[in-house]
Design a protein around this motif. Structure first.
Motif, mmCIF file in Angstrom:
data_model
loop_
_atom_site.group_PDB
_atom_site.id
_atom_site.type_symbol
_atom_site.label_atom_id
_atom_site.label_comp_id
_atom_site.label_asym_id
_atom_site.label_seq_id
_atom_site.Cartn_x
_atom_site.Cartn_y
_atom_site.Cartn_z
ATOM 1 N N MET A 1 -7.086 7.064 -6.752
ATOM 2 C CA MET A 1 -6.292 6.404 -5.832
ATOM 3 C C MET A 1 -5.612 5.239 -6.606
ATOM 4 O O MET A 1 -6.116 4.647 -7.443
ATOM 5 N N HIS A 2 -4.246 5.013 -6.219
ATOM 6 C CA HIS A 2 -3.895 3.826 -6.848
ATOM 7 C C HIS A 2 -4.418 2.495 -5.831
ATOM 8 O O HIS A 2 -4.358 2.639 -4.851
ATOM 9 N N LYS A 3 -4.580 1.509 -6.774
ATOM 10 C CA LYS A 3 -4.946 0.431 -6.173
ATOM 11 C C LYS A 3 -3.952 -0.285 -5.266
ATOM 12 O O LYS A 3 -2.789 -0.385 -5.622
ATOM 13 N N GLY A 4 -4.134 -0.720 -4.263
ATOM 14 C CA GLY A 4 -3.296 -1.330 -3.145
ATOM 15 C C GLY A 4 -3.342 -2.937 -3.598
ATOM 16 O O GLY A 4 -3.877 -3.136 -4.465
ATOM 17 N N ARG A 5 -2.896 -3.805 -2.611
ATOM 18 C CA ARG A 5 -2.908 -5.138 -2.919
ATOM 19 C C ARG A 5 -4.107 -5.633 -3.393
ATOM 20 O O ARG A 5 -4.121 -6.313 -4.391
ATOM 21 N N HIS B 1 0.943 -1.025 -0.032
ATOM 22 C CA HIS B 1 -0.114 0.156 -0.087
ATOM 23 C C HIS B 1 0.915 1.151 -0.022
ATOM 24 O O HIS B 1 0.331 2.236 0.404
ATOM 25 N N ARG B 2 2.273 1.190 -0.365
ATOM 26 C CA ARG B 2 2.902 2.138 -0.377
ATOM 27 C C ARG B 2 2.628 3.561 -1.211
ATOM 28 O O ARG B 2 3.027 4.592 -0.977
ATOM 29 N N PHE B 3 1.797 3.188 -2.602
ATOM 30 C CA PHE B 3 1.521 4.277 -3.153
ATOM 31 C C PHE B 3 0.467 5.281 -2.320
ATOM 32 O O PHE B 3 0.260 6.489 -2.759
ATOM 33 N N ASN B 4 -0.394 4.709 -1.476
ATOM 34 C CA ASN B 4 -1.541 5.773 -0.952
ATOM 35 C C ASN B 4 -1.004 6.027 0.558
ATOM 36 O O ASN B 4 -1.430 7.092 0.712
ATOM 37 N N PHE B 5 -0.278 5.307 1.214
ATOM 38 C CA PHE B 5 0.042 5.599 2.571
ATOM 39 C C PHE B 5 1.525 5.856 2.947
ATOM 40 O O PHE B 5 2.386 5.042 2.412
ATOM 41 N N ARG C 1 -8.338 -5.150 3.894
ATOM 42 C CA ARG C 1 -9.867 -4.378 3.447
ATOM 43 C C ARG C 1 -9.658 -3.216 4.253
ATOM 44 O O ARG C 1 -10.286 -2.239 3.720
ATOM 45 N N TRP C 2 -9.407 -3.168 5.264
ATOM 46 C CA TRP C 2 -9.466 -1.814 6.125
ATOM 47 C C TRP C 2 -8.603 -0.808 5.550
ATOM 48 O O TRP C 2 -9.140 0.339 5.400
ATOM 49 N N LEU C 3 -7.450 -1.129 4.952
ATOM 50 C CA LEU C 3 -6.689 -0.066 4.488
ATOM 51 C C LEU C 3 -7.202 0.392 3.000
ATOM 52 O O LEU C 3 -7.164 1.553 2.752
ATOM 53 N N ASP C 4 -7.900 -0.608 2.379
ATOM 54 C CA ASP C 4 -8.800 -0.276 1.265
ATOM 55 C C ASP C 4 -9.723 0.835 1.585
ATOM 56 O O ASP C 4 -10.045 1.863 0.774
ATOM 57 N N ASN C 5 -10.328 0.472 2.502
ATOM 58 C CA ASN C 5 -11.661 1.427 2.857
ATOM 59 C C ASN C 5 -10.904 2.586 3.494
ATOM 60 O O ASN C 5 -11.652 3.723 3.078
ATOM 61 N N ILE C 6 -9.935 2.776 4.131
ATOM 62 C CA ILE C 6 -9.198 4.164 4.352
ATOM 63 C C ILE C 6 -9.080 4.913 3.430
ATOM 64 O O ILE C 6 -9.097 6.148 3.252
ATOM 65 N N ALA C 7 -8.277 4.182 2.312
ATOM 66 C CA ALA C 7 -7.975 4.944 0.936
ATOM 67 C C ALA C 7 -9.310 5.421 0.306
ATOM 68 O O ALA C 7 -9.271 6.663 -0.271
ATOM 69 N N SER C 8 -10.528 4.691 0.097
ATOM 70 C CA SER C 8 -11.644 5.239 -0.293
ATOM 71 C C SER C 8 -12.131 6.407 0.613
ATOM 72 O O SER C 8 -12.669 7.504 0.029
ATOM 73 N N GLY D 1 -6.873 -3.640 -4.181
ATOM 74 C CA GLY D 1 -7.674 -2.706 -4.826
ATOM 75 C C GLY D 1 -8.854 -2.231 -3.983
ATOM 76 O O GLY D 1 -9.047 -2.504 -3.034
ATOM 77 N N SER D 2 -9.341 -1.313 -4.651
ATOM 78 C CA SER D 2 -10.765 -0.776 -3.839
ATOM 79 C C SER D 2 -12.052 -1.130 -4.566
ATOM 80 O O SER D 2 -12.204 -0.829 -5.900
ATOM 81 N N ASN D 3 -13.000 -1.759 -4.078
ATOM 82 C CA ASN D 3 -14.080 -2.159 -4.579
ATOM 83 C C ASN D 3 -15.366 -1.213 -4.327
ATOM 84 O O ASN D 3 -16.388 -0.968 -4.539
ATOM 85 N N GLY D 4 -14.839 0.121 -3.515
ATOM 86 C CA GLY D 4 -15.938 1.291 -3.009
ATOM 87 C C GLY D 4 -16.976 0.429 -1.929
ATOM 88 O O GLY D 4 -17.713 1.176 -1.444
ATOM 89 N N ARG D 5 -16.514 -0.639 -1.467
ATOM 90 C CA ARG D 5 -17.582 -1.211 -0.412
ATOM 91 C C ARG D 5 -17.091 -0.683 0.939
ATOM 92 O O ARG D 5 -15.964 -0.445 1.261
#
Length: 122
Positions: A107-111, A35-39, A90-97, A113-117
């Protein structure tokens, strides 16, 4: 924390691990890389008393996300779920969203990705 982790304005949020361990776990290293691209990632090891008190730590380990707001401050979110790579991912993806909604960034997608949920910490 400000100098080392929160100062990187190129990231949408910062993640801090507060732990009672003296070594960085392979799980945290893997998540930070994925998740280095987002955080930006930071760590306080060995029960740092001052940080533990500042964040009201009752149980280690504790992950805290610092999400930049448009006002220049931070919204904080704690991860209180199981210490499992997929759940934290999933928590990190949610934080990115959440961060991207607040800032309107792409957003760059992490491991995974982000599905918006939305993700609840269980």
């Amino acid at each position: 924390i400000n100098e080392r982790v929160l100062s990187d304005k190129s990231k949408i949020a910062s993640i801090i691990l507060l732990t009672d361990k003296y070594d960085t776990s392979p799980l945290y290293v893997s998540l930070a890389f994925s998740h280095r691209f987002n955080f930006s990632f930071g760590e306080s090891r060995a029960k740092n008393l001052a940080l533990g008190q500042a964040f009201g730590v009752k149980k280690y380990p504790l992950l805290i996300a610092f999400i930049r707001t448009n006002s220049g401050g931070y919204d904080t979110r704690r991860y209180e779920g199981a210490i499992k790579a997929d759940k934290i991912g999933r928590w990190l993806d949610n934080i990115a969203s959440i961060a991207n909604e607040l800032k309107g960034h792409n957003m760059h997608k992490g491991r995974s990705g982000s599905n918006g949920r939305s993700y609840r910490n269980k």
